[in-house]
Design an enzyme around this catalytic site. Structure first.
Site, PDB file in Angstrom:
ATOM      1  N   CYS A  19       0.862  -1.184   0.000  1.00 40.27           N
ATOM      2  CA  CYS A  19       0.000   0.000   0.000  1.00 40.27           C
ATOM      3  C   CYS A  19       0.898   1.234   0.000  1.00 40.27           C
ATOM      4  O   CYS A  19       2.071   1.146  -0.358  1.00 40.27           O
ATOM      5  CB  CYS A  19      -1.001  -0.013   1.154  1.00 40.27           C
ATOM      6  SG  CYS A  19      -0.321   0.202   2.810  1.00 40.27           S
ATOM      7  N   ARG A  25      -3.634  -0.550   5.405  1.00 40.56           N
ATOM      8  CA  ARG A  25      -4.195  -1.617   4.576  1.00 40.56           C
ATOM      9  C   ARG A  25      -3.282  -2.829   4.431  1.00 40.56           C
ATOM     10  O   ARG A  25      -3.704  -3.958   4.707  1.00 40.56           O
ATOM     11  CB  ARG A  25      -4.543  -1.067   3.186  1.00 40.56           C
ATOM     12  CG  ARG A  25      -5.627  -0.007   3.229  1.00 40.56           C
ATOM     13  CD  ARG A  25      -5.825   0.632   1.889  1.00 40.56           C
ATOM     14  NE  ARG A  25      -4.651   1.424   1.520  1.00 40.56           N
ATOM     15  CZ  ARG A  25      -4.461   1.981   0.333  1.00 40.56           C
ATOM     16  NH1 ARG A  25      -5.346   1.804  -0.630  1.00 40.56           N
ATOM     17  NH2 ARG A  25      -3.391   2.717   0.090  1.00 40.56           N
ATOM     18  N   ASP A 135      -8.438   3.514   1.149  1.00 31.72           N
ATOM     19  CA  ASP A 135      -7.539   3.894   2.232  1.00 31.72           C
ATOM     20  C   ASP A 135      -8.361   4.500   3.374  1.00 31.72           C
ATOM     21  O   ASP A 135      -8.998   5.537   3.192  1.00 31.72           O
ATOM     22  CB  ASP A 135      -6.516   4.911   1.717  1.00 31.72           C
ATOM     23  CG  ASP A 135      -5.389   5.161   2.702  1.00 31.72           C
ATOM     24  OD1 ASP A 135      -5.530   4.806   3.891  1.00 31.72           O
ATOM     25  OD2 ASP A 135      -4.364   5.705   2.274  1.00 31.72           O
TER      26      ASP A 135
END
Length: 168
Positions: A19, A25, A135
């Site tokens: 990420c 994440r 996100d």
């Protein structure tokens, strides 16, 4: 259905989860996938790492909101320390799973990689194939819960795909 590419080395499989900053994440996916692989008896064969395309958080623990949610749900997020993706992963990791299209573009810009080894994480999601993992950084608690829900169901699917590739 999306299949995982074959291993680069017999008897071992490496998965990298990517990420932006490696604090929300991808570490959530790392913790969950590692847990699921261990429960499926694949923990000794499949190695999971996570990293960010950026270097802002290198060495830091997971975002406190992600860590708190994982802890509440019975996972252990304490081992995570953020790191930045390394260019050698492009040739040495069996499957690089990016959380969104920008992460994918950033990884492609690092250098040549076999396209079949670069995939979006949600390419394996039975309910959202090919979509980004949003996100949750700037949102509230519900964003982190939504990400965990996506990650759990995708990790379950990934375990099945990896089981067929590693042959156990």
């Amino acid at each position: 259905m999306t299949e995982a590419p074959p291993p680069l080395e017999a008897g071992r499989y490496r998965v990298a989860l990517i990420c932006l900053g490696n604090i929300c994440r991808s570490p959530t996916a790392d913790v969950v996938l590692t847990d699921r692989l261990a429960a499926a008896g694949l923990g000794e064969v499949v190695e999971v790492v996570s990293a960010g395309t950026g270097d802002w958080h290198v060495g830091e623990a997971m975002d406190r909101r992600s860590a708190a949610l994982l802890t509440r749900e019975g996972y252990d997020p304490t081992r995570h320390r953020a790191q930045q993706v390394r260019t050698d992963w492009l040739a040495n990791v069996d499957l690089l799973l990016e959380m969104d299209r920008q992460n994918l573009a950033d990884l492609q810009a690092l250098g040549p990689a076999t396209p079949e080894r670069l995939r979006l994480f949600r390419d394996f999601d039975p309910e959202g194939t090919g979509e980004d993992v949003p996100d949750p950084w700037h949102g509230g608690e519900s964003g982190f819960v939504d990400v965990l829900t996506m990650v759990e169901r995708t990790a379950d699917q990934l375990v099945e795909r990896l089981r067929s590739v590693v042959g156990t």
